[in-house]
Design a protein around this motif. Structure first.
Motif, PDB file in Angstrom:
ATOM      1  N   PRO A  96       0.845   9.064 108.485  1.00 36.84           N
ATOM      2  CA  PRO A  96       2.194   8.797 107.951  1.00 36.84           C
ATOM      3  C   PRO A  96       2.820   7.494 108.452  1.00 36.84           C
ATOM      4  CG  PRO A  96       1.990  11.100 108.532  1.00 36.84           C
ATOM      5  CD  PRO A  96       0.738  10.429 109.031  1.00 36.84           C
ATOM      6  N   THR A 130      -1.763  10.559 102.045  1.00 36.48           N
ATOM      7  CA  THR A 130      -1.431  10.611 103.469  1.00 36.48           C
ATOM      8  C   THR A 130      -1.903  11.927 104.076  1.00 36.48           C
ATOM      9  OG1 THR A 130       0.509   9.204 103.162  1.00 36.48           O
ATOM     10  CG2 THR A 130       0.509  10.608 105.097  1.00 36.48           C
ATOM     11  N   SER A 153       6.266  12.182 103.864  1.00 35.59           N
ATOM     12  CA  SER A 153       5.685  11.691 102.602  1.00 35.59           C
ATOM     13  C   SER A 153       6.140  10.268 102.291  1.00 35.59           C
ATOM     14  CB  SER A 153       6.079  12.623 101.448  1.00 35.59           C
ATOM     15  OG  SER A 153       7.482  12.620 101.292  1.00 35.59           O
ATOM     16  N   ALA A 156       3.781   7.810 100.620  1.00 28.53           N
ATOM     17  CA  ALA A 156       2.622   8.555 100.116  1.00 28.53           C
ATOM     18  C   ALA A 156       2.780   8.870  98.630  1.00 28.53           C
ATOM     19  CB  ALA A 156       2.465   9.870 100.884  1.00 28.53           C
ATOM     20  N   LEU A 159       0.672  14.006  99.731  1.00 28.14           N
ATOM     21  CA  LEU A 159       0.733  14.337 101.169  1.00 28.14           C
ATOM     22  C   LEU A 159      -0.129  15.568 101.419  1.00 28.14           C
ATOM     23  CD1 LEU A 159       1.932  14.030 104.048  1.00 28.14           C
ATOM     24  CD2 LEU A 159       3.813  15.507 103.298  1.00 28.14           C
TER      25      LEU A 159
END
Ligand code: SF4
Ligand code: SF4
Length: 340
Positions: A96, A130, A153, A156, A159
């Protein structure tokens, strides 16, 4: 936002299946390192990694990149077709903090006024998947001090969160949803969601390293000439490790390599830690010593980026902390600045 469940041991197979259809960048073990590499048929993705030593920013901003090619002719310069290789790609399994770095790099490379077509094309054609940190990988991680979270997130398109035997798969953007066919058809239930929220709260709590990153901007505004800057750089070897590994550092140089008639213009990573970085053709160098260079690094991350884009240019990955050969620690520097 659609959510599904996949078995944990299915993840590598999904990445490999995707790699049969598009270019997939995934973490791969290479000697002592884990690197994000284009996944080839005989590669095994390694998702049990903590974090990669090199940030995956090179997917959008390569170490060296051809910007244009040209030929000198009697009638003048002839430019070849635009060199901008940006195939449909998937960046599979980034942490992340690194996904957060892409949001920060977008602010620079994709501004309203200035647009970097080379970066933007790659970014546009790449889906970011991610892999949440359910346990903070390192004691040097400090993402929660710089607007990040271990289960986030941000940046991303999809996720993935390890919730025990399964990954919860959250399709965050439309781009992410286009890859839904690879992730089976088991819909996630409310229990999976609750488990993820519990894991996310625990992971956030477990980030023990904290710095006053949001407090230092007004101090930096007034302390360009503070004697403090005479102290932090003394051990620095100007090796550039911190900037090359940093997911948000983005300085580059542009040069032409020319033979008799053929020329190539390339962009290569550069580093504000290098003495030659600011040396001008006249011989004058406005940053005469490592003091000015280290002040620039701190100012750029915790003042100038906020001035320009209202964001701190650090995601708390801790790479510069872990890999600086002389143990210069940006967390201590920021903490010391907060006390000026
Ligand atoms: S990694 Fe350490 S020694 Fe190398 S340039 Fe950065 S601060 Fe200096
Ligand atoms: S400054 Fe250091 S901790 Fe912050 S993003 Fe860069 S490498 Fe990571």
């Amino acid at each position: 936002m659609e959510k599904r469940l996949i078995k944990k041991d299915a993840l590598a197979g999904i990445a490999k299946k995707m790699a049969g259809d598009v270019l997939v960048w995934a973490p791969v073990k290479q000697e002592d390192n884990v690197l994000f590499k284009p996944l080839r048929a005989d590669d095994e993705p390694f998702f049990a990694y903590l974090n990669s030593k090199n940030a995956p920013k090179n997917v959008f901003f390569p170490h060296t990149e051809t910007l244009m090619k040209y030929t000198r002719t009697e009638k003048g310069m002839v430019f070849s077709e635009e060199v901008n290789d940006a195939p449909q790609s998937v960046l599979f399994g980034v942490r992340p903090c690194d996904a957060h770095s892409f949001v920060l790099l977008d602010k620079l490379f994709d501004q309203e006024k200035y647009k970097d077509g080379y970066y933007i094309a790659k970014r546009r054609n790449t889906t970011v998947i991610t892999l949440a940190c359910v346990k903070p990988p390192y004691t040097s991680c400090f993402c929660t001090s710089v607007d990040g979270e271990p289960v986030s997130s941000d940046g991303a398109d999809i996720l993935l969160t390890d919730i025990g035997g399964d990954y919860l798969v959250e399709f965050v953007t439309e781009k992410g949803e286009k890859l839904a066919k690879y992730f089976g058809d088991t819909q996630a239930d409310a229990a999976a969601d609750a488990k993820k929220n519990e894991i996310a709260a625990k992971a956030k709590e477990a980030i023990a390293s904290k710095i006053p990153a949001h407090e230092v901007k007004p101090i930096l505004d007034k302390n360009f000439d503070n004697p403090f800057w005479d102290t932090i750089h003394r051990k620095c070897l100007a090796c550039g490790t911190c900037t090359y590994l940093c997911p948000t550092c983005h300085c580059f140089d542009i040069s032409d390599e020319v033979t008799e008639v053929e020329g190539v213009r390339i962009r290569s990573w550069d580093s504000c830690m290098f003495p030659l970085f600011t040396k001008e053709t006249s011989g004058h160098n406005p940053r005469t010593s490592q003091k000015e260079r280290w002040r620039q690094r701190a100012m750029h991350k915790f003042k100038y980026y906020i001035d320009m884009f209202n964001a701190i240019a650090c995601v708390g990955c801790g790479r510069c902390v872990m890999y600086c050969p002389v143990n210069i620690d940006i967390r201590k520097i920021v903490t010391d600045i907060s006390k000026l």
